[in-house]
Design a protein around this motif. Structure first.
Motif, PDB file in Angstrom:
ATOM      1  N   LEU A   1      38.980 -23.022 -59.121  1.00  0.00           N
ATOM      2  CA  LEU A   1      38.852 -22.288 -60.379  1.00  0.00           C
ATOM      3  C   LEU A   1      40.182 -22.232 -61.121  1.00  0.00           C
ATOM      4  O   LEU A   1      40.214 -22.176 -62.343  1.00  0.00           O
ATOM      5  N   LEU A   2      41.284 -22.242 -60.363  1.00  0.00           N
ATOM      6  CA  LEU A   2      42.601 -22.193 -61.022  1.00  0.00           C
ATOM      7  C   LEU A   2      42.993 -23.549 -61.585  1.00  0.00           C
ATOM      8  O   LEU A   2      43.793 -23.638 -62.501  1.00  0.00           O
ATOM      9  N   ASN A   3      42.417 -24.601 -61.008  1.00  0.00           N
ATOM     10  CA  ASN A   3      42.813 -25.950 -61.370  1.00  0.00           C
ATOM     11  C   ASN A   3      42.803 -26.250 -62.877  1.00  0.00           C
ATOM     12  O   ASN A   3      43.739 -26.861 -63.375  1.00  0.00           O
ATOM     13  N   PRO A   4      41.763 -25.827 -63.626  1.00  0.00           N
ATOM     14  CA  PRO A   4      41.742 -26.135 -65.062  1.00  0.00           C
ATOM     15  C   PRO A   4      42.954 -25.582 -65.805  1.00  0.00           C
ATOM     16  O   PRO A   4      43.364 -26.127 -66.822  1.00  0.00           O
ATOM     17  N   LEU A   5      43.549 -24.509 -65.275  1.00  0.00           N
ATOM     18  CA  LEU A   5      44.741 -23.957 -65.922  1.00  0.00           C
ATOM     19  C   LEU A   5      45.883 -24.961 -65.901  1.00  0.00           C
ATOM     20  O   LEU A   5      46.696 -25.026 -66.812  1.00  0.00           O
TER      21      LEU A   5
ATOM     22  N   PRO B   1      47.610 -33.035 -57.597  1.00  0.00           N
ATOM     23  CA  PRO B   1      46.906 -33.131 -56.312  1.00  0.00           C
ATOM     24  C   PRO B   1      47.434 -32.130 -55.296  1.00  0.00           C
ATOM     25  O   PRO B   1      46.699 -31.679 -54.431  1.00  0.00           O
ATOM     26  N   GLN B   2      48.700 -31.778 -55.412  1.00  0.00           N
ATOM     27  CA  GLN B   2      49.276 -30.822 -54.469  1.00  0.00           C
ATOM     28  C   GLN B   2      48.658 -29.437 -54.630  1.00  0.00           C
ATOM     29  O   GLN B   2      48.463 -28.718 -53.668  1.00  0.00           O
ATOM     30  N   ILE B   3      48.357 -29.056 -55.878  1.00  0.00           N
ATOM     31  CA  ILE B   3      47.725 -27.760 -56.116  1.00  0.00           C
ATOM     32  C   ILE B   3      46.333 -27.748 -55.500  1.00  0.00           C
ATOM     33  O   ILE B   3      45.929 -26.788 -54.857  1.00  0.00           O
ATOM     34  N   THR B   4      45.620 -28.871 -55.644  1.00  0.00           N
ATOM     35  CA  THR B   4      44.303 -28.957 -55.021  1.00  0.00           C
ATOM     36  C   THR B   4      44.423 -28.848 -53.514  1.00  0.00           C
ATOM     37  O   THR B   4      43.587 -28.259 -52.851  1.00  0.00           O
ATOM     38  N   ARG B   5      45.481 -29.420 -52.988  1.00  0.00           N
ATOM     39  CA  ARG B   5      45.661 -29.441 -51.548  1.00  0.00           C
ATOM     40  C   ARG B   5      46.068 -28.078 -50.991  1.00  0.00           C
ATOM     41  O   ARG B   5      46.004 -27.857 -49.794  1.00  0.00           O
TER      42      ARG B   5
ATOM     43  N   ALA C   1      37.021 -16.844 -45.598  1.00  0.00           N
ATOM     44  CA  ALA C   1      38.336 -16.837 -46.250  1.00  0.00           C
ATOM     45  C   ALA C   1      38.719 -18.248 -46.688  1.00  0.00           C
ATOM     46  O   ALA C   1      39.239 -18.448 -47.796  1.00  0.00           O
ATOM     47  N   LEU C   2      38.438 -19.245 -45.836  1.00  0.00           N
ATOM     48  CA  LEU C   2      38.826 -20.613 -46.172  1.00  0.00           C
ATOM     49  C   LEU C   2      38.030 -21.149 -47.356  1.00  0.00           C
ATOM     50  O   LEU C   2      38.598 -21.726 -48.281  1.00  0.00           O
ATOM     51  N   THR C   3      36.694 -20.953 -47.324  1.00  0.00           N
ATOM     52  CA  THR C   3      35.907 -21.470 -48.446  1.00  0.00           C
ATOM     53  C   THR C   3      36.292 -20.749 -49.729  1.00  0.00           C
ATOM     54  O   THR C   3      36.375 -21.357 -50.786  1.00  0.00           O
ATOM     55  N   THR C   4      36.552 -19.428 -49.631  1.00  0.00           N
ATOM     56  CA  THR C   4      36.900 -18.684 -50.835  1.00  0.00           C
ATOM     57  C   THR C   4      38.230 -19.156 -51.403  1.00  0.00           C
ATOM     58  O   THR C   4      38.371 -19.291 -52.621  1.00  0.00           O
ATOM     59  N   SER C   5      39.193 -19.437 -50.518  1.00  0.00           N
ATOM     60  CA  SER C   5      40.475 -19.890 -51.055  1.00  0.00           C
ATOM     61  C   SER C   5      40.324 -21.266 -51.702  1.00  0.00           C
ATOM     62  O   SER C   5      40.975 -21.553 -52.713  1.00  0.00           O
ATOM     63  N   THR C   6      39.444 -22.107 -51.140  1.00  0.00           N
ATOM     64  CA  THR C   6      39.197 -23.402 -51.779  1.00  0.00           C
ATOM     65  C   THR C   6      38.580 -23.207 -53.163  1.00  0.00           C
ATOM     66  O   THR C   6      38.992 -23.850 -54.133  1.00  0.00           O
ATOM     67  N   LEU C   7      37.622 -22.266 -53.239  1.00  0.00           N
ATOM     68  CA  LEU C   7      36.984 -22.000 -54.529  1.00  0.00           C
ATOM     69  C   LEU C   7      38.011 -21.493 -55.545  1.00  0.00           C
ATOM     70  O   LEU C   7      38.054 -21.953 -56.687  1.00  0.00           O
TER      71      LEU C   7
ATOM     72  N   ILE D   1      40.581 -31.405 -66.946  1.00  0.00           N
ATOM     73  CA  ILE D   1      39.358 -30.784 -66.440  1.00  0.00           C
ATOM     74  C   ILE D   1      38.711 -29.932 -67.525  1.00  0.00           C
ATOM     75  O   ILE D   1      37.495 -29.877 -67.651  1.00  0.00           O
ATOM     76  N   ARG D   2      39.565 -29.267 -68.345  1.00  0.00           N
ATOM     77  CA  ARG D   2      39.024 -28.406 -69.392  1.00  0.00           C
ATOM     78  C   ARG D   2      38.186 -29.199 -70.393  1.00  0.00           C
ATOM     79  O   ARG D   2      37.358 -28.663 -71.091  1.00  0.00           O
ATOM     80  N   LEU D   3      38.442 -30.493 -70.456  1.00  0.00           N
ATOM     81  CA  LEU D   3      37.775 -31.303 -71.483  1.00  0.00           C
ATOM     82  C   LEU D   3      36.471 -31.923 -71.006  1.00  0.00           C
ATOM     83  O   LEU D   3      35.800 -32.599 -71.764  1.00  0.00           O
TER      84      LEU D   3
END
Lengths: 335, 284
Positions: A323-327, A259-263, A313-319, A332-334
């Motif tokens: 996108l990095l989250n599945p790594l 959750p911290q990475i998402t945050r 910039a904010l929306t792009t960083s959220t995106l 999520i990959r499943l």
């Protein structure tokens, strides 16, 4: 393929929609105000006309009226706003007249980016580490003191901490400069001395951001770790006599990080607001200070440019984070 | 009563309420102030704290203590009014969005996310710049209220989503309760305490924003608030002149207010739902 369809495409659509809506908000909100931004800018230029070059003032007023299509409908203004956005043309700045807004922002962007990037990374690493320790070893005396410190620091607004740091380290014990990006008069080069100078000037602004960021991240991470600690698999690992350090590092920490990475993207936006104030307090030559100067001079073009670009910039960083989250999260990959 | 006793057992709650009560008492004192806060040069200038002037006087010739009472009163009033306005919006959006789902939910959440992604501070600065001259307390409260609801609307929506899956919802629907009555009679009762907890969190945000805007000189500086007090102190170089009482009075009161509200909100939301606390801290 399923991953692309279920995860990637919805995220991209969401990104486009939210960015679109955010920018639409930026356009319409000022227009809901009783005083129109352009009229205000025109009035302030006309008032200033007395002691600036009258020709320049006249020219600005004409350009503004034409550019914003004041005589035409709101919808036309909205469309031309988007057209200008895509060409990156936010018009000329009113303070430093013919210089285009985009050029001014470009010049101060590296400063803000450097400051924000460094502090975000530092906050993420330090805050999560101390938070996880405090959540896992709840009886430790030193960590409890850290908790109390975080509790007091977390709700503070940025400028109070920044102001206190200035009073302490630039005025009472003058070890750091009061403000600025580098010593005035120093030649901008890639020499070691200049870099050291830049770092010295960036230290206090960065410290104020790091202190507050770490306090917040610490508290959240502590709570998450406390939650993970209660999970069955952790209890099972304990009963199976897995080494404490392995439990902490491999099971608890890793799961609590997700959750911290998402945050991270959101905390970036928080730091962005903080950076604006911090830059003003320390006179640090980034986008925040530029925005402040623009506010003081009612430079509408410049503020609009900065606000729009920060939204993107904010929306792009959220995106990017999405996108990095599945790594990091195999679940999520499943999907 | 039982709730209050349980809450008071939490050290953070009692400490927070004591500090907040002290601040409210300070605010109430403003009604007995011998001076008008908008008038300058009513007392000798730049005096350090003494028995006659409890917190000294500033370079504008105002008594810092009595000025502070007005500042605290206005700041608390502003924060409360603005947060109430944004709670109403957040409740409405959260309830409707969470209950109706589908396309209504999607559109509302799109609007919601739009408000979350725009840099609120910059937008507020932009708006405040346009209406600086008429930015009195109610206008400011309206501005902050309209901008500050998005995070909590999402939070309330998630609560409603989980309530919708509960047994009693099915019972109510199957026995033919109209949706409006279900929302007002059943759901509202569940989310009101949570909304109260977010109210305090939002008050912190409003106060912080107000002080930031005033610090940048974007509010009506003739209204004494914690922000405008700080604004004047910094503009008149109170630090360099060594008038520490002038600058530390608003900073001290602001810090006390922040910490008190923060302790209360942490304690209350933990009492209501341990998980809510995570979201609260994250909603900065």
């Amino acid at each position: 393929m399923r991953f692309v369809k279920r995860y990637l495409i919805p995220r991209l659509i969401q990104y486009v929609l939210v960015t679109f809506f955010g920018i639409t908000l930026v356009f319409f909100l000022p227009r809901l105000m009783p005083v129109g931004p352009v009229e205000k800018a025109v009035a302030s230029i006309q008032a200033r006309g007395a002691y600036t070059d009258p020709k320049a003032a006249e020219e600005t007023v004409r350009v503004l009226r034409e550019m914003y299509g004041l005589d035409r409908g709101l919808f036309f203004q909205y469309l031309s706003f988007w057209r200008r956005l895509f060409t990156g043309d936010f018009g000329p700045s009113l303070v430093s007249f013919p210089t285009p807004v985009i050029q001014l922002i470009g010049a101060s962007l590296p400063w803000t980016f450097g400051l924000l990037f460094t502090t975000t990374v530092l906050v993420f690493v330090i805050g999560n580490f101390t938070g996880a320790l405090a959540g896992y070893f709840r009886q430790n005396r030193a960590l409890k003191i850290l908790d109390a410190a975080a509790m007091v620091l977390a709700p503070m607004p940025y400028y109070i901490v920044a102001q206190l740091l200035i009073i302490l380290f630039a005025y009472l014990i003058p070890v750091f400069p009061v403000g600025g990006g580098y010593t005035i008069g120093a030649s901008v080069s890639l020499s070691l001395a200049f870099i050291a100078d830049v770092l010295k000037h960036a230290f206090l602004p960065a410290l104020s951001l790091v202190l507050l960021g770490v306090a917040t991240t610490h508290q959240i991470m502590r709570l998450i770790v406390q939650g993970v600690n209660e999970e069955d698999y952790v209890r099972y690992a304990r009963i199976a006599a897995v080494r404490e350090r392995t439990i902490f590092g491999k099971y608890v920490m890793r799961n609590a990080m997700l959750p911290q990475i998402t945050r991270l993207a959101l905390s970036f936006s928080g730091l962005f607001g903080g950076a604006l104030v911090t830059e003003v307090v320390f006179a640090y030559p980034g986008v925040g200070l530029l925005a402040y100067r623009a506010i003081l001079a009612s430079d509408y073009n410049l503020i609009m440019g900065i606000t729009t670009l920060s939204t993107v910039a904010l929306t792009t960083s959220t995106l990017l984070m999405d996108l990095l989250n599945p790594l990091f999260d195999p679940r999520i990959r499943l999907i | 009563m039982k709730t209050l006793r349980a809450l008071l057992r939490d050290g953070r709650f009692s400490l927070g309420s004591v500090v907040l009560l002290l601040l409210v008492a300070l605010a109430v004192l403003s009604f007995f102030s011998p001076y008008d806060p908008t008038e300058w040069r009513v007392v000798p200038r730049d005096l350090p704290p003494s028995r006659q002037y409890l917190l000294g006087t500033n370079s504008l010739g105002q008594d810092v203590f009595w000025l502070l009472t007005f500042a605290v009163r206005n700041s608390i009033f502003l924060a409360f009014l603005a947060s109430t306005i944004s709670r109403v919006i957040a409740l409405a959006v959260g309830l409707v969005s969470g209950y109706s789902g589908g396309i209504v939910d999607r559109v509302l959440m799109l609007v919601n996310d739009g408000f979350i992604v725009v840099p609120l501070l910059l937008i507020l600065v932009l708006l405040a710049m346009l209406v600086r001259e008429r930015l009195n307390l109610p206008a400011m409260a309206l501005l902050f209220g309209v901008m500050g609801w998005a995070f909590d609307a999402r939070f309330i929506r998630s609560q409603i989503l989980s309530l919708r899956e509960r047994e009693f919802t099915y019972t109510a629907i199957l026995s033919g309760t109209p949706s409006l009555r279900l929302i007002v009679n059943e759901y509202l009762l569940f989310v009101v305490p949570l909304t109260m907890a977010t109210l305090i969190g939002n008050m912190i945000w409003v106060t912080g924003m107000e002080v930031t805007l005033a610090y940048l000189g974007l509010t009506d500086v003739t209204i004494p608030t914690l922000g405008t007090m700080l604004h004047f102190a910094l503009n008149y170089q109170a630090v360099l002149l060594g008038l520490w009482w002038w600058i530390f009075a608003p900073i001290g009161a602001a810090v006390a207010l922040f910490v008190a509200l923060y302790l209360l909100s942490m304690s209350i939301s933990e009492y209501l739902d341990p998980r809510a606390r995570i979201q609260r801290v994250g909603a900065r």
